[in-house]
Design an enzyme around this catalytic site. Sequence first.
Site, PDB file in Angstrom:
ATOM      1  N   GLY A 196      -5.028   3.838  -1.680  1.00  0.00           N
ATOM      2  CA  GLY A 196      -4.278   3.931  -0.424  1.00  0.00           C
ATOM      3  C   GLY A 196      -5.024   3.585   0.842  1.00  0.00           C
ATOM      4  O   GLY A 196      -4.414   3.524   1.913  1.00  0.00           O
TER       5      GLY A 196
ATOM      6  N   CYS B 275      17.655 -18.273   2.997  1.00  0.00           N
ATOM      7  CA  CYS B 275      18.955 -18.009   3.626  1.00  0.00           C
ATOM      8  C   CYS B 275      19.109 -16.529   3.961  1.00  0.00           C
ATOM      9  O   CYS B 275      19.953 -15.828   3.374  1.00  0.00           O
ATOM     10  CB  CYS B 275      20.070 -18.465   2.704  1.00  0.00           C
ATOM     11  SG  CYS B 275      19.879 -20.164   2.238  1.00  0.00           S
TER      12      CYS B 275
HETATM   13  N1  LLP Z   1      -2.642   4.329  -7.387  1.00  0.00           N
HETATM   14  C1  LLP Z   1      -1.315   4.463  -7.533  1.00  0.00           C
HETATM   15  C2  LLP Z   1      -0.804   5.447  -8.497  1.00  0.00           C
HETATM   16  C3  LLP Z   1      -0.438   3.670  -6.768  1.00  0.00           C
HETATM   17  O1  LLP Z   1       0.878   3.813  -6.923  1.00  0.00           O
HETATM   18  C4  LLP Z   1      -0.958   2.735  -5.858  1.00  0.00           C
HETATM   19  C5  LLP Z   1      -0.066   1.915  -5.020  1.00  0.00           C
HETATM   20  C6  LLP Z   1      -2.350   2.629  -5.752  1.00  0.00           C
HETATM   21  C7  LLP Z   1      -3.169   3.424  -6.535  1.00  0.00           C
HETATM   22  C8  LLP Z   1      -3.028   1.624  -4.856  1.00  0.00           C
HETATM   23  O2  LLP Z   1      -2.750   1.789  -3.517  1.00  0.00           O
HETATM   24  P1  LLP Z   1      -3.506   0.830  -2.457  1.00  0.00           P
HETATM   25  O3  LLP Z   1      -4.978   1.101  -2.580  1.00  0.00           O
HETATM   26  O4  LLP Z   1      -3.170  -0.583  -2.809  1.00  0.00           O
HETATM   27  O5  LLP Z   1      -2.941   1.212  -1.164  1.00  0.00           O
HETATM   28  N2  LLP Z   1       4.104  -2.596  -1.549  1.00  0.00           N
HETATM   29  C9  LLP Z   1       3.431  -1.755  -0.563  1.00  0.00           C
HETATM   30  C10 LLP Z   1       2.347  -0.911  -1.195  1.00  0.00           C
HETATM   31  C11 LLP Z   1       2.838  -0.066  -2.341  1.00  0.00           C
HETATM   32  C12 LLP Z   1       1.722   0.694  -3.037  1.00  0.00           C
HETATM   33  C13 LLP Z   1       2.179   1.269  -4.324  1.00  0.00           C
HETATM   34  N3  LLP Z   1       1.198   2.049  -5.007  1.00  0.00           N
HETATM   35  C14 LLP Z   1       2.897  -2.657   0.542  1.00  0.00           C
HETATM   36  O6  LLP Z   1       3.012  -3.881   0.440  1.00  0.00           O
HETATM   37  O7  LLP Z   1       2.377  -2.166   1.536  1.00  0.00           O
END
Ligand code: LLP
Length: 419
Positions: free
Chosen positions: A228, A342
């Site tokens: 995150g 579109c």
């Molecule tokens: N661990 C779990 C269980 C997760 O669901 C996620 C992301 C991560 C780790 C990694 O999170 P990161 O380090 O990438 O923030 N589509 C959205 C982001 C959705 C994230 C979903 N889960 C966007 O484009 O901002």
Amino acid sequence: MGPHALSDLAHRFGTPLYLYDLGTLDHAIQAYRHGLRAWPGPSLITYASKAWLSVPLVQLLVRRGIGFDVVSLGEMAIAQRGGASPSAIHVHGNNKSRELLSRAAGVGVHAIVVDNLHELEQILALKLPRPLALWLRLNPEQVPDTHAYRQTGHATSKFGLLWEEAQEAARRIAAAPHLRLTGLHAHIGSQFTQLNPLFRTLDRLVQLAAWVQKEGLGHIRYLSPGGGLGVPYHPQDPVTHLVAMVRQLASYAAQVWRTKMGASHPTLVLEPGRSLVARPGIALYTVGTIRHLPQGLRIVAVDGGMSDNIRPALYGARYTAALVDRPLAPPAGPAQVVGPLCESGDFLIESIPLPEARPGDVLAIPVSGAYHLSMASNYNGMLRPPVVLHAYGRLIMMQRRETPADLLRRDEPLPPVAD
Ligand code: LLP
């Protein structure tokens, strides 16, 4: 990129084009390793595959000792094809299919992360070839500073076990001879920069670990506060320092663990997606139609849009951009950068002070490596762009451009009997 001019790459490979810089990826991995030194025990980085997955990326990450978090049979197949050992794979998801659960158990993944009690019932019903390691995903009731669609740790979220549910799950696992509770996990959301909710999450996880061990329900060998960590996309976004964030996280974890649990530390598992792959990625587009509206608005259309980057439409995500041949030319007023699809929501940048642009100019959008191509679609029959790796001066094709033949591959001709 390295010795290669972006305009040359655009002409050579065509646009839209995604480039990944290996040096920048390696730098992010090093930042994690460096920050994790503040944790006195062992540590593990598992890549959240959903940020972007492909066989060559898996190969690169495997060689760097990175594990994988997958949420579907598809992600698991790509990870395995890229050479990820099942023992380096964690399986996440709030509604895992029966096939995913039984395949994960069958190949011997490192752990399935139990998201809810219904899923645990399904796991209990599996015929297991060997003991299965489970982690619990706790819903820690923590809300990070990010878009509502990216918050996953609030009490009404679809993800994770509430405190009493987690206790119930731990008891059921302990009573099942073929299951082992080995880890505790939480993931509160994505693209946040304030670490406090993550600290409170660690408090809750360690509190749960203490309870599990006091009750004799398992030995917690893995502790994971998920992923995150945010990255800046836009000049007005807060500047983040990856090493410092990881270090603060690891040293806070060490402090709570030592206070509540003593000196024997579990493996601290961090699960980054975006903070590893967002910055290495650059998207290149070619400018086409330019409209000057009477209100003084300039609409600059490029050859990609919400089909390769849905983030502006979905989260109001803000990006910056530059014309690769004249990055420092003075702005000629605000422009909206739109795609060819579109939908009026098909824009990449709602408003940016852009220099005078001409059809044929190449426009670069940095920080494009995470959650663009993994969320890409074929809307309007758009073909997904190729991905080229810049590996310390060398260019390596990671994924070719999609072709109309790819789009036709799944369709069956209608048999005469259907008339
Ligand atoms: N661990 C779990 C269980 C997760 O669901 C996620 C992301 C991560 C780790 C990694 O999170 P990161 O380090 O990438 O923030 N589509 C959205 C982001 C959705 C994230 C979903 N889960 C966007 O484009 O901002």
